[in-house]
Motif scaffolding. Structure first.
Motif, PDB file in Angstrom:
ATOM      1  N   GLY A  29     -19.498  26.633  32.179  1.00 40.40           N
ATOM      2  CA  GLY A  29     -19.090  27.965  31.741  1.00 40.40           C
ATOM      3  C   GLY A  29     -20.081  28.517  30.741  1.00 40.40           C
ATOM      4  N   VAL A  30     -20.273  29.831  30.753  1.00 40.45           N
ATOM      5  CA  VAL A  30     -21.162  30.461  29.766  1.00 40.45           C
ATOM      6  C   VAL A  30     -20.578  31.784  29.285  1.00 40.45           C
ATOM      7  N   ILE A  31     -20.937  32.131  28.069  1.00 41.92           N
ATOM      8  CA  ILE A  31     -20.718  33.488  27.580  1.00 41.92           C
ATOM      9  C   ILE A  31     -22.071  34.183  27.617  1.00 41.92           C
ATOM     10  N   VAL A  32     -22.090  35.391  28.180  1.00 37.28           N
ATOM     11  CA  VAL A  32     -23.324  36.171  28.250  1.00 37.28           C
ATOM     12  C   VAL A  32     -23.132  37.419  27.401  1.00 37.28           C
ATOM     13  N   SER A  33     -24.004  37.609  26.401  1.00 34.29           N
ATOM     14  CA  SER A  33     -23.894  38.828  25.603  1.00 34.29           C
ATOM     15  C   SER A  33     -25.084  39.734  25.874  1.00 34.29           C
ATOM     16  N   ALA A  82     -16.592  26.563  16.601  1.00 33.59           N
ATOM     17  CA  ALA A  82     -15.224  26.367  16.089  1.00 33.59           C
ATOM     18  C   ALA A  82     -14.360  25.572  17.077  1.00 33.59           C
ATOM     19  N   ARG A  83     -14.682  25.656  18.371  1.00 33.85           N
ATOM     20  CA  ARG A  83     -13.864  24.933  19.352  1.00 33.85           C
ATOM     21  C   ARG A  83     -14.654  23.830  20.066  1.00 33.85           C
ATOM     22  N   HIS A  84     -15.885  23.611  19.601  1.00 29.97           N
ATOM     23  CA  HIS A  84     -16.755  22.578  20.173  1.00 29.97           C
ATOM     24  C   HIS A  84     -16.158  21.195  19.885  1.00 29.97           C
ATOM     25  N   GLY A  85     -16.146  20.353  20.917  1.00 27.97           N
ATOM     26  CA  GLY A  85     -15.601  19.005  20.728  1.00 27.97           C
ATOM     27  C   GLY A  85     -14.093  18.946  20.880  1.00 27.97           C
ATOM     28  N   LYS A  86     -13.472  20.103  20.978  1.00 27.98           N
ATOM     29  CA  LYS A  86     -12.020  20.139  21.193  1.00 27.98           C
ATOM     30  C   LYS A  86     -11.725  20.688  22.584  1.00 27.98           C
ATOM     31  N   ASP A  87     -12.167  21.919  22.843  1.00 30.47           N
ATOM     32  CA  ASP A  87     -11.858  22.558  24.124  1.00 30.47           C
ATOM     33  C   ASP A  87     -13.020  22.494  25.107  1.00 30.47           C
ATOM     34  N   PHE A  88     -14.200  22.242  24.592  1.00 30.37           N
ATOM     35  CA  PHE A  88     -15.385  22.166  25.461  1.00 30.37           C
ATOM     36  C   PHE A  88     -16.510  21.510  24.679  1.00 30.37           C
ATOM     37  N   ASN A  89     -17.593  21.244  25.392  1.00 31.75           N
ATOM     38  CA  ASN A  89     -18.806  20.728  24.772  1.00 31.75           C
ATOM     39  C   ASN A  89     -19.842  21.851  24.771  1.00 31.75           C
ATOM     40  N   PHE A  90     -20.101  22.424  23.608  1.00 29.71           N
ATOM     41  CA  PHE A  90     -21.070  23.522  23.473  1.00 29.71           C
ATOM     42  C   PHE A  90     -22.458  22.914  23.490  1.00 29.71           C
ATOM     43  N   CYS A  91     -23.108  22.943  24.653  1.00 30.09           N
ATOM     44  CA  CYS A  91     -24.349  22.178  24.856  1.00 30.09           C
ATOM     45  C   CYS A  91     -25.594  22.870  24.336  1.00 30.09           C
ATOM     46  N   ALA A  92     -25.718  24.170  24.574  1.00 33.81           N
ATOM     47  CA  ALA A  92     -27.004  24.818  24.273  1.00 33.81           C
ATOM     48  C   ALA A  92     -26.868  26.325  24.269  1.00 33.81           C
ATOM     49  N   MET A  93     -27.894  26.927  23.707  1.00 38.07           N
ATOM     50  CA  MET A  93     -28.010  28.372  23.707  1.00 38.07           C
ATOM     51  C   MET A  93     -29.245  28.725  24.526  1.00 38.07           C
ATOM     52  N   ILE A  94     -29.089  29.702  25.413  1.00 31.10           N
ATOM     53  CA  ILE A  94     -30.213  30.160  26.234  1.00 31.10           C
ATOM     54  C   ILE A  94     -30.519  31.595  25.814  1.00 31.10           C
ATOM     55  N   ILE A  95     -31.765  31.892  25.578  1.00 31.55           N
ATOM     56  CA  ILE A  95     -32.103  33.288  25.282  1.00 31.55           C
ATOM     57  C   ILE A  95     -32.919  33.864  26.430  1.00 31.55           C
ATOM     58  N   THR A  96     -32.651  35.125  26.729  1.00 34.06           N
ATOM     59  CA  THR A  96     -33.401  35.828  27.764  1.00 34.06           C
ATOM     60  C   THR A  96     -33.659  37.245  27.273  1.00 34.06           C
ATOM     61  N   ASN A  97     -34.404  38.026  28.062  1.00 35.75           N
ATOM     62  CA  ASN A  97     -34.778  39.363  27.592  1.00 35.75           C
ATOM     63  C   ASN A  97     -34.248  40.452  28.518  1.00 35.75           C
ATOM     64  N   GLU A  98     -34.601  41.682  28.207  1.00 30.59           N
ATOM     65  CA  GLU A  98     -34.113  42.849  28.953  1.00 30.59           C
ATOM     66  C   GLU A  98     -35.277  43.805  29.153  1.00 30.59           C
ATOM     67  N   ASN A  99     -36.307  43.327  29.832  1.00 32.69           N
ATOM     68  CA  ASN A  99     -37.497  44.175  29.996  1.00 32.69           C
ATOM     69  C   ASN A  99     -37.231  45.316  30.958  1.00 32.69           C
ATOM     70  N   VAL A 100     -38.087  46.323  30.899  1.00 35.57           N
ATOM     71  CA  VAL A 100     -37.819  47.513  31.704  1.00 35.57           C
ATOM     72  C   VAL A 100     -38.345  47.406  33.137  1.00 35.57           C
ATOM     73  N   LEU A 145     -15.256  16.670  28.317  1.00 33.33           N
ATOM     74  CA  LEU A 145     -15.018  18.102  28.069  1.00 33.33           C
ATOM     75  C   LEU A 145     -15.931  18.967  28.939  1.00 33.33           C
ATOM     76  N   PRO A 146     -15.449  20.164  29.303  1.00 38.08           N
ATOM     77  CA  PRO A 146     -16.303  21.062  30.094  1.00 38.08           C
ATOM     78  C   PRO A 146     -17.550  21.479  29.313  1.00 38.08           C
ATOM     79  N   ARG A 147     -18.667  21.561  30.029  1.00 39.91           N
ATOM     80  CA  ARG A 147     -19.955  21.880  29.399  1.00 39.91           C
ATOM     81  C   ARG A 147     -20.153  23.392  29.360  1.00 39.91           C
ATOM     82  N   VAL A 148     -20.366  23.878  28.153  1.00 38.08           N
ATOM     83  CA  VAL A 148     -20.416  25.316  27.927  1.00 38.08           C
ATOM     84  C   VAL A 148     -21.724  25.701  27.254  1.00 38.08           C
TER      85      VAL A 148
END
Lengths: 349, 426
Positions: free
Chosen positions: B306-310, B265-283, B194-197
């Motif tokens: 693939g990644v989702i960035v919020s 909800a779609r992990h293991g079916k449509d992709f492999n949800f590997c990890a969460m990365i946190i970052t900041n928004e400094n000025v 599966l694609p790594r997400v």
């Protein structure tokens, strides 16, 4: 309820006069619906009536616009229309331009509602999407049924003055005006679906296409800064304490013009920030941190700059619409030019 | 790492002599909560009020919203490094009072932000019109600095939520959901085809009332790092911000991060949800460059496709969003961005403060500048004195008949950029 009186504009092809060889025919009037007008009339049912159809050859319209357009408008006006429907033109380029031109003129010059339909790549779509509601259609007349299904309800809303939903709900081409809507799935679910489609190489539609970003190239350096009159302008929200102009903490609708005469330093309790988008503690303690009047005064005394312009302009850049910012600057730049200000230091936060 | 969430549904909240949960009703002894909160010498007084869905009630200003949860099995406790002792969380079992929330209000530092309407036109824009809310009205001691004040109010909400969460410890959950993320290499073995997400969450870190805390660390001071996604369900990330309340993530939203849940909800079916990365928004620009470099580097290092960035917030952080988009895309990784828009009240202005061609897949949480008219309410918890100066308000926006006009940016959670809500724009 009175029936909506519709005039329908179509080209020679959809009027079944002929193809390219008949594209030279001038405007003509027919009573009632013709060709695609029959499907339209059916979609409106009892709520509306196509009182007549204006037919014009695509070549004639585009080559003789200045004669054809007034003639067509006269026909629409004489019919007492409430609504002008043009096309749909699908991917026919000259027809699209004609539909857009006639629809916009009907709105602007006759003051009636108008709507058309086109394929997104029709050159008429780019030209008129901001002015006229254009239903998004397929690229050939095979999409007529779909087009009519979206066209009739939106036309009815236009005439009745009901609120128009977002482009994705109503099926029109985006007009460059962002409209809110509630989706069926929450944002997180839509994002995951979009990611899966992107990974698989399937089609997906971004919900916010990137704009052509307005990047401003810096001006060349001022030749002799030691003699220049320099102004301070800020979007960091520095205002006299108490915010006398009531500049909003976000999405500002106004800016302030403040006198700096004899002010050597912006001190606590006399100056503060109205900006809601950053930690205000440091700016409130010493507003020079955002609007460096103290340093400018020193440079003035040392002869490093000619002088500091007497007034500063300040607004809050926090979530403020670019359109508003442009309007503010258009206004105060006039004074800067008039007063021979040669350079502006623009501080942001 | 594997975590079970046991849900105890709550459909009503009432005051009572003993705090407890019975038949889906959360009974609250206000005196217990007051005593708990007043243990903090920085708080001078606290009142407790209840707000239920459908009532003619407005809560404003809103500092934070927190979900009552309790860790019943596994290492650590709720809000590690902030209230509980610091310890890696995200495994074992956690009980949730689903449908209940603690809301903090009172005069907050310099800014007064956020509106929650329990009924009327504004209710559909905030998720917290649907929760049974225990509201704390907090007053700090005189003479506290703004930063000390913020800490005191933040901790009071967390502690009250933990107190209520504790009521769920011995209860039998109605439903149990299991979430599991394996260490990277084991996950690859299990889902090799599966694609790594991954999920990149940008945390607000612009300063006072614009901060976020990770295991007690101010997110301004973190370098981008990796979490097991279950860690956030145990309160690894908490909110210290609420300005322009529409697109700030209250602690409740971190606990229930919808992107984490939709990816599972779609992990293991449509992709492999590997990890969460946190970052900041400094000025500072140097921080933006460093953090976006590190974020892209971590995505590459993890072998993500693939990644989702919020995003969290708008304007200044739009530049962080675009840097992340560009740098992640340059690594050959496909990205979907989640943001909201500030297109002006008429919707005709440019929506973001920055743009980049790589951002070709964007989910919009709506135009925060849209103006809404909120009806007058029978009861206001907190104070309406600030609705003219909150972000999204303006001078004299309260009408004589009691209605208030604001941009939806004033409404808590209206344009959630982690996609908690359904609002969008076209």
């Amino acid at each position: 309820m009175q029936k909506i009186r519709i005039v329908h504009y179509i080209n020679q092809f959809f009027a079944q006069i002929g193809g390219e060889e008949m594209a030279h025919v001038p405007p003509q009037w027919r009573e009632g619906p013709v060709g695609p007008g029959l499907a339209l009339a059916a979609a409106f049912g009892q709520t509306a009536e196509i009182v007549g159809t204006v037919i014009c050859g695509d070549s004639y319209f585009n080559e003789h616009t200045s004669e054809a357009l007034p003639e067509i408008l006269d026909m629409i006006k004489a019919a007492g229309a409430d609504l002008l429907i043009a096309g749909p033109a699908f991917n026919a380029g000259r027809y699209g331009v004609a539909c857009g031109t006639v629809a916009k003129a009907a709105q602007d010059e006759l003051g009636i509602k108008a709507i058309t339909g086109m394929y997104v790549e029709n050159p008429g779509a780019d030209m008129f999407a901001q002015d006229v509601y254009i239903i998004s259609t397929r690229n050939s007349a095979a999409g007529m049924r779909d087009a009519v299904k979206k066209l009739a309800p939106l036309a009815q809303k236009l005439v009745s003055g009901e609120p128009i939903g977002a482009s994705s709900e109503e099926g029109y081409l985006p007009r460059g005006i962002r409209v809110n809507l509630f989706e069926k799935d929450r944002g997180a679910k839509r994002a995951v679906e979009m990611l899966v489609r992107k990974l698989r190489g399937q089609d997906f539609t971004t919900e916010y296409p990137m704009p052509d970003f307005d990047r401003v190239a810096p001006q060349p350096a001022v030749k002799n800064i030691s003699r220049a009159k320099v102004a301070l302008v800020t979007s960091g929200g520095i205002v006299p304490f108490g915010n006398p102009d009531r500049i909003e903490s976000s999405n500002a609708s106004r800016y302030g013009r403040y006198d700096l005469e004899n002010i050597m330093d912006l001190t606590e309790g006399k100056w503060a920030t109205a900006h809601g988008g950053y930690d205000p503690s440091y700016a409130n303690r010493d507003a020079d941190r955002v609007l460096p009047v103290d340093v400018m005064r020193e440079m003035e005394i040392e002869g490093k700059i000619g002088s500091l312009f007497r007034y500063t302009y300040s607004t809050v850049g926090n979530g403020t619409a670019v359109k508003s910012s442009k309007a503010f600057a258009d206004e105060f730049v006039k004074e800067l030019i008039k007063e021979n200000v040669q350079a502006v230091i623009l501080t942001s936060t | 790492m594997r975590l079970e969430l046991g849900f105890i549904p709550i459909h009503d909240v009432q005051f009572a002599d003993t705090s407890r949960v019975e038949d889906g009703v959360l009974y609250v002894n206000a005196e217990d909560i007051k005593a708990l909160v007043l243990k903090d010498e920085h708080i001078s007084s606290v009142e407790v009020e209840l707000a239920r869905p459908g009532e003619s009630v407005r809560i404003t200003p809103v500092k934070d919203v927190v979900e009552p949860r309790v860790k019943v099995d596994g290492p650590g406790g709720m809000f590690p490094g902030t209230v509980s002792r610091v310890k890696t969380v995200g495994q074992g079992r956690t009980h949730v009072l689903k449908g209940a929330a603690v809301v903090t209000t009172g005069k907050i530092v310099g800014f007064q932000e956020g509106i929650i309407d329990m009924s009327g036109a504004g209710a559909q824009y905030t998720p917290f019109s649907k929760t049974q809310n225990v509201v704390l009205i907090l007053r700090p001691q005189d003479g506290l600095s703004a930063h000390e004040h913020e800490v005191a109010v933040r901790l009071a909400g967390l502690k009250a939520a933990m107190y209520l969460g504790e009521l769920a410890r011995e209860l039998v959950p109605e439903t149990i959901e299991t979430y599991e993320t394996l260490p990277l290499l084991e996950g690859l073995k299990q889902h090799g085809d599966l694609p790594r997400v991954g999920y990149v969450q940008m945390l607000q870190s612009q300063g006072l009332l614009h901060d976020t805390y990770v295991y007690g660390v101010d997110a301004k001071k973190i370098l981008p790092t990796i979490l097991y996604p279950t860690e956030v369900m145990d309160g690894a990330i908490i909110s210290g911000n609420c300005v322009s309340a529409c697109d700030k993530n209250p602690t409740y939203v971190h606990q229930n991060n919808p992107i984490v849940h939709e990816l599972y909800a779609r992990h293991g079916k449509d992709f492999n949800f590997c990890a969460m990365i946190i970052t900041n928004e400094n000025v500072y620009l140097a921080d933006k460059v460093r953090s976006s470099d590190w974020t892209a580097k971590l995505c590459e290092f993890l072998g993500l496709e693939g990644v989702i960035v919020s995003e969290e917030g708008f304007g200044n952080p739009d530049t962080d969003l675009m840097m992340n988009s560009r740098k992640i895309s340059e690594k050959g990784i496909k990205a979907v961005l989640l943001t909201d828009e500030y297109a002006g009240r008429d919707g005709s202005s440019q929506s973001l403060a920055d743009a980049h061609v790589s951002a070709d897949a964007v989910v919009s949480a709506g135009n925060a500048n849209q103006v809404i008219t909120l009806p007058g309410m029978d009861r206001v918890i907190g104070s309406e004195a600030y609705v003219g100066i909150i972000a999204g308000g303006w001078d004299k926006n309260k009408m004589e008949d009691g209605t208030i006009m604001v941009e939806i940016q004033a409404i808590t959670g209206a344009t959630s950029e982690v996609g908690f809500g359904y609002l969008s724009a076209r």
